[in-house]
Design a protein around this motif. Sequence first.
Motif, short mmCIF file in Angstrom:
data_model
loop_
_atom_site.label_atom_id
_atom_site.label_comp_id
_atom_site.label_asym_id
_atom_site.label_seq_id
_atom_site.Cartn_x
_atom_site.Cartn_y
_atom_site.Cartn_z
N ALA A 62 0.80 -1.02 -0.07
CA ALA A 62 0.09 -0.03 -0.11
C ALA A 62 1.18 0.89 0.12
CB ALA A 62 -0.65 0.28 1.37
N LEU A 63 1.76 1.08 1.07
CA LEU A 63 2.37 2.72 0.68
C LEU A 63 3.61 2.76 -0.41
CD1 LEU A 63 4.11 1.85 4.20
CD2 LEU A 63 2.33 3.47 3.49
N SER A 64 3.94 1.67 -1.13
CA SER A 64 4.19 2.08 -2.20
C SER A 64 4.14 2.34 -3.59
CB SER A 64 5.31 0.10 -2.75
OG SER A 64 5.83 0.25 -3.95
N LEU A 65 2.51 1.26 -3.88
CA LEU A 65 1.74 2.08 -3.87
C LEU A 65 1.55 3.77 -4.28
CD1 LEU A 65 -0.26 1.41 -6.87
CD2 LEU A 65 -1.82 0.22 -5.23
N ALA A 66 0.91 3.79 -2.98
CA ALA A 66 0.74 5.09 -2.96
C ALA A 66 1.54 5.90 -3.07
CB ALA A 66 -0.10 5.17 -1.05
N HIS A 67 2.67 5.94 -2.71
CA HIS A 67 3.77 6.61 -3.45
C HIS A 67 3.63 6.91 -4.58
CE1 HIS A 67 8.19 8.03 -3.86
NE2 HIS A 67 7.96 8.97 -2.50
N SER A 68 3.70 5.79 -5.58
CA SER A 68 3.84 6.15 -6.98
C SER A 68 2.27 6.85 -7.62
CB SER A 68 3.50 4.60 -7.82
OG SER A 68 2.99 3.54 -7.25
N ARG A 69 1.41 6.74 -7.19
CA ARG A 69 -0.15 7.28 -6.99
C ARG A 69 -0.30 8.89 -6.81
NH1 ARG A 69 -0.01 3.15 -9.76
NH2 ARG A 69 -1.34 1.32 -10.21
N ALA A 70 0.20 9.11 -6.02
CA ALA A 70 0.09 10.56 -4.98
C ALA A 70 1.46 11.47 -6.11
CB ALA A 70 1.19 10.89 -3.74
N GLY A 71 0.11 12.59 -6.42
CA GLY A 71 0.69 13.43 -7.72
C GLY A 71 1.07 14.96 -6.78
N ALA A 72 1.46 14.78 -5.75
CA ALA A 72 1.16 15.52 -4.74
C ALA A 72 2.29 15.84 -3.60
CB ALA A 72 1.03 17.19 -4.91
N LEU A 73 1.06 15.34 -2.49
CA LEU A 73 1.22 14.97 -1.27
C LEU A 73 0.88 13.75 -0.59
CD1 LEU A 73 1.18 16.72 1.68
CD2 LEU A 73 -1.47 16.91 1.50
N LEU A 74 1.39 13.04 -0.38
CA LEU A 74 1.34 11.60 0.49
C LEU A 74 1.24 11.34 1.75
CD1 LEU A 74 0.90 8.08 0.06
CD2 LEU A 74 3.79 8.41 -0.01
N ILE A 75 -0.27 11.09 2.14
CA ILE A 75 -0.18 11.12 3.83
C ILE A 75 -0.24 9.84 4.27
CG2 ILE A 75 -1.88 12.37 5.68
CD1 ILE A 75 -2.67 14.83 3.84
N VAL A 76 0.16 9.34 5.38
CA VAL A 76 0.24 8.70 6.03
C VAL A 76 -0.27 8.85 7.10
CG1 VAL A 76 1.49 5.97 6.63
CG2 VAL A 76 2.14 7.75 4.58
N CYS A 77 -1.11 7.78 7.90
CA CYS A 77 -1.81 7.36 8.89
C CYS A 77 -1.64 6.12 9.72
CB CYS A 77 -3.43 7.54 9.15
SG CYS A 77 -3.81 9.53 8.58
N GLY A 78 -1.13 6.14 10.62
CA GLY A 78 -0.59 5.01 11.47
C GLY A 78 0.65 5.43 12.85
#
Length: 209
Positions: A180-196
């Motif tokens: 999920a984190l790897s995919l999110a990094h590649s899909r985020a255009g400007a901002l990646l927010i991780v809650c955990g």
Amino acid sequence: MPLIPEEPQIHESAQGPRATPASGRTAPTPRPVPGPRPAAPSRPGRPGPLRPAPPVQRAPRDVAAEPAPSGPAAGAATAVTPQLQLIPASVEGALDAAEEAVDLLLDSGRAPGDVLVITTGEQHPWAAHELSFGEASYWAQHDAGDDVFYTDATIAARAASRPVVVVAVNGGPEAAAVSALSLAHSRAGALLIVCGDPQRINSVLGAGV
């Protein structure tokens, strides 16, 4: 002695009557005859029939000298690294933290269609509800791109890129969090927010997170 009459003398001025035209009119004065007309000078630039002008030879453009494109167009040439924001939360509170992050994004002016939410454990209630009507209807809403879209790590690979991606590390196996984190990094255009849990996130992504 008888006088002999003198013969009349003819003076030079008396040369007889002048001839007059029979019609009684005065003869017209003859007009002067014009001389030969000089040849007209040739016009400059027209020695013969017109011809099309030869094409202008232009120097080739120096492509190397042109500046490199900037802005969104340059994204195809250089990778864009999204800004990373970490929101500490427990496994049980990660989903609520993600919801609060989405609310803050929308309140700040972000369009709903700009946001993608990915969960690593239990599905978001909205995703679970929409999937109950079938995957076709579920992904049709994703393709419409006019609202926040919720998905989970098992099917998130089908999701398209969006300006903001929010990840809720709310459980699941370690492999799901990594995916999920790897995919999110590649899909985020400007901002990646991780809650955990920061320790768990750091163990997945490294100390640089």
